[in-house]
Write an enzyme that holds these catalytic residues in place. Structure first.
Site, short mmCIF file in Angstrom:
data_model
loop_
_atom_site.label_atom_id
_atom_site.label_comp_id
_atom_site.label_asym_id
_atom_site.label_seq_id
_atom_site.Cartn_x
_atom_site.Cartn_y
_atom_site.Cartn_z
N ASP A 89 0.87 -1.19 0.00
CA ASP A 89 0.00 0.00 0.00
C ASP A 89 0.91 1.24 0.00
OD1 ASP A 89 -1.88 -1.98 0.41
OD2 ASP A 89 -2.91 -0.94 2.05
N LYS A 151 -6.93 3.44 -2.72
CA LYS A 151 -7.22 3.36 -1.29
C LYS A 151 -7.48 4.77 -0.78
CE LYS A 151 -5.00 1.95 3.08
NZ LYS A 151 -3.82 1.28 3.66
N LYS A 180 -10.11 0.20 -1.71
CA LYS A 180 -9.94 -0.11 -0.30
C LYS A 180 -10.33 1.13 0.50
CE LYS A 180 -6.54 -1.46 3.23
NZ LYS A 180 -5.17 -1.99 3.48
#
Length: 214
Positions: A89, A151, A180
């Protein structure tokens, strides 16, 4: 639908101890979460704790500001993968985004995805700092850069995920990439609503509470 399969059980606070990481991994295995998400220094320990478990290991890079050089982020990603990370991430360079340095943003995402290879790459855009147009543009660049997810948040900004932002992102990305939602998700009702809105993963430090509180 198994709610636990959407959750990346997370500890990213700077005060996290080895005991915290061991407990995080133990809870993830016990509750069958999708993954655990930790800072780079904890990757090796988490990998050891998750040995012979289906729980995925997620590393954050460029965290939480996104302002490191591209070369530094690449090295961080490669090091995390070498030490056992299954997913990465990364934090978008927000200053470049707001300066309309879209070529630099795209180049960075592309290079990091190339470094990650088959490892899943999620790009954290820190929605609380971006305008609507910047969020939409960031999604375009993430798709072009061949990352796997957008995300919402680090959890360290002024605001975490919001329903409004997830609706906006889903309308933009469709099924081209996944979403996400992270930051401030602390209860079951909220988590289920995000899933209904189309997220494929939820980042939270409250996973156990979410599962155990109806």
């Amino acid at each position: 639908m198994r709610l636990e399969s959407y959750i990346d059980h997370t500890i990213l606070k700077p005060t996290a101890t080895e005991e915290d990481i061991i407990n995080l991994c133990s809870e993830a295995k016990a509750h069958r979460f999708h993954g655990v998400c930790v800072n780079g220094c904890h990757i090796s320990l988490a990998k050891k704790e998750l040995l012979d478990s289906p729980v995925k290991l997620v590393a954050v890079i460029g965290f939480p500001l996104g302002t490191m050089s591209t070369a530094t982020k690449i090295l961080e990603a490669l090091d995390s993968i070498k030490n056992g990370a299954d997913e990465v991430d990364m934090v978008l360079n927000i200053g470049w985004m707001k300066s309309q340095q879209y070529g630099l943003v795209l180049e960075e995402i592309t290079k990091i995805k190339e470094a990650c290879g088959p490892v899943v790459l999620k790009v954290i855009i820190e929605t609380c700092y971006l305008t609507t147009n910047e969020k939409l543009k960031a999604c375009e660049l993430i798709i072009k850069g061949k990352a796997d997810y957008v995300k919402t948040s680090t959890g360290f900004g002024t605001e975490g995920a919001t329903f409004t932002d997830v609706i906006l992102l889903k309308e933009k990305v469709g099924n081209k990439i996944k979403i996400k939602a992270s930051g401030g998700i602390k209860d079951r009702e909220t988590a289920l609503k995000y899933i209904k809105l189309g997220v494929s993963r939820i980042g939270t430090s409250s996973g156990v509470t979410i599962l155990n509180v109806p």
